[in-house]
Design a protein around this motif. Sequence first.
Motif, PDB file in Angstrom:
ATOM      1  N   HIS A  72       0.840  -1.196   0.000  1.00 23.43           N
ATOM      2  CA  HIS A  72       0.000   0.000   0.000  1.00 23.43           C
ATOM      3  C   HIS A  72       0.877   1.250   0.000  1.00 23.43           C
ATOM      4  O   HIS A  72       1.547   1.543   0.982  1.00 23.43           O
ATOM      5  N   ASP A  77      -4.215   2.863  -4.911  1.00 23.81           N
ATOM      6  CA  ASP A  77      -3.997   1.411  -4.903  1.00 23.81           C
ATOM      7  C   ASP A  77      -5.260   0.573  -5.100  1.00 23.81           C
ATOM      8  O   ASP A  77      -5.292  -0.360  -5.910  1.00 23.81           O
ATOM      9  N   CYS A 185       2.845   3.126  -7.989  1.00 25.72           N
ATOM     10  CA  CYS A 185       1.778   3.913  -7.340  1.00 25.72           C
ATOM     11  C   CYS A 185       2.367   5.011  -6.456  1.00 25.72           C
ATOM     12  O   CYS A 185       1.833   6.121  -6.392  1.00 25.72           O
TER      13      CYS A 185
END
Lengths: 240, 334
Positions: A72, A77, A185
């Motif tokens: 994460h 995400d 990300c």
Amino acid sequence: MDKWKLQPARDLGMPLGKRLKSLQRESGLISTGFHFIWWTFVRLYMRVWHRLRIEGRENIPIQPPFVLVANHASHLDALVLATPLPCRLRDHIFPIAAGDVFFETPVVTSFAAGMLNALPMWRKRCGPHDLQLLRQRLVEEPCAYILFPEGKRSRDGSMAEFKAGLGVLVAGTNAQVVPCYLDGCYYALRPETKWPRPHRITVRVGKPLDFSGVSNDREGWLHITAEIEKHVKALMRQRS
Amino acid sequence: MDAAARERLFGVSHAFDNPVTTSVTIAVVGALVVVPMIIWLLARLGRVGDAHRKELFTRFYSWLVITPLILVPILAGAAWTILGIGVLSLFCYREYARATGLFREKAISLMIVLGILLQTFTAFDNWYHFFVALTPLTIGAIMSVAILRDEPEGYIQRVALGVLGFALFGTCFGHLAHFANDANYRPYLLLIFLSVELNDVFAYVSGKTLGRRKLAPKTSPNKTLGGALGALVLTTLLVVGVGHYVFRGTAMDSASHLVVMGIIVSTVGQMGDLMLSSIKRDLGVKDMGVTIPGHGGLLDRFDSIILVAPAMYHYINYFEGIGNGQAMHILTGG
């Protein structure tokens, strides 16, 4: 003659405010419409803005119950992980989101519940009861969860230790756990920035793991968590 | 759209043309003023306990909201009445779908919602033939979309729940909207709402005072034969009394017609009530929802009117005709 199997909504009789925050929330026709609009937009956005690449798409199970698990690093995400999932499962996919971030104010709650179809996990006061409810629903409905076992976003892009709650959800059930690794990300949406940059995102989907034979106790939970963490880390090292 | 149709749909200035409309409105508003005083007085005299008083007031506050929601659209014009009934149908269907689990069948639900929307449109348009056609057409659509998933297991239950839902909340309820196509729709609808709601009150009051033998103990343990008969007598008297002024000078204005009408409202209304009780017992839920505090869901309040609407519509239509002289196909033309 057998009786009909009538099953009222799990959240029947709840006032709206409570319903939106409930782990028992079920989607009606209107929410389904919103999900459809939102996820169509997200798919398009991921493809255009982040040139999303999915490796190992064939590893995603066709039928629930399953849990998608990943590292994460940003608010993108859950959106990234939901993108490769088939449309017909939209109402049965629940990102597990932090209650203290996504379910505090009415506006954000409506968005999290109505658009994302997220279920809240209250980090400070998540009791065994909540986990049991999630576990029961996963198998009974059956449905799929998107879960980040680190419990919080990474502040520097590195991966934190996984929490054992994940084991409680799946130990001894037929729910498969799909380890995934999200690459890019963190750079696409850093914790300190407000708007995402057009950075490429790659999601690597690993082979689903089965924990139906693992005992539903502390030992089993820790074993499951360690096993999944190992697989996610292996995917992380698999640089393409 | 001709002037008469426009007048009927939006003509709020003629809301009180019919003396019955005026009287019923005054009576209802008067009741809303008097009832809290009576509850307060009974509480002061020690006839009702503290908990009971609170419950009565919760119910009363709900009536304070429901009454204008029924009354204002009827007075404001046929367009608002039809719109209100359409919205009510959709909300009632939603409650039913969530209670039976039918809401999980998105395709079937969508067909029913579209069916209800189209039926509401036929009421706007005053196109009764299409309204009639929509029942078999929507059933066909429900049966067809339910096949698409290619999952025959549970097919009968899914489509049967869908067809029942559409029949009750689409077709039966839709008759109420089609009443609005009569020039005299205000007194008609007020008579129906008033007599159906008072029918419930009469059954409750006479059940409390003369009820001994249970009517259907497994379906609804609190209902008694005395309550049912008391309601039958009192509602019939009410319908004959008010109906005489509503139908003055028409074929319906005879004692026999009005007595039969009263019997229809009372018995069919009570059947609607027991129908919902049966559905709730079968599902194992106490209330259909939490929309109206003190009452339960919308269906707990509007259950009786679902079956009364088509019965009354066709009874009046057979002898007197509904929508006589009104322009048809207002929006579609032809």
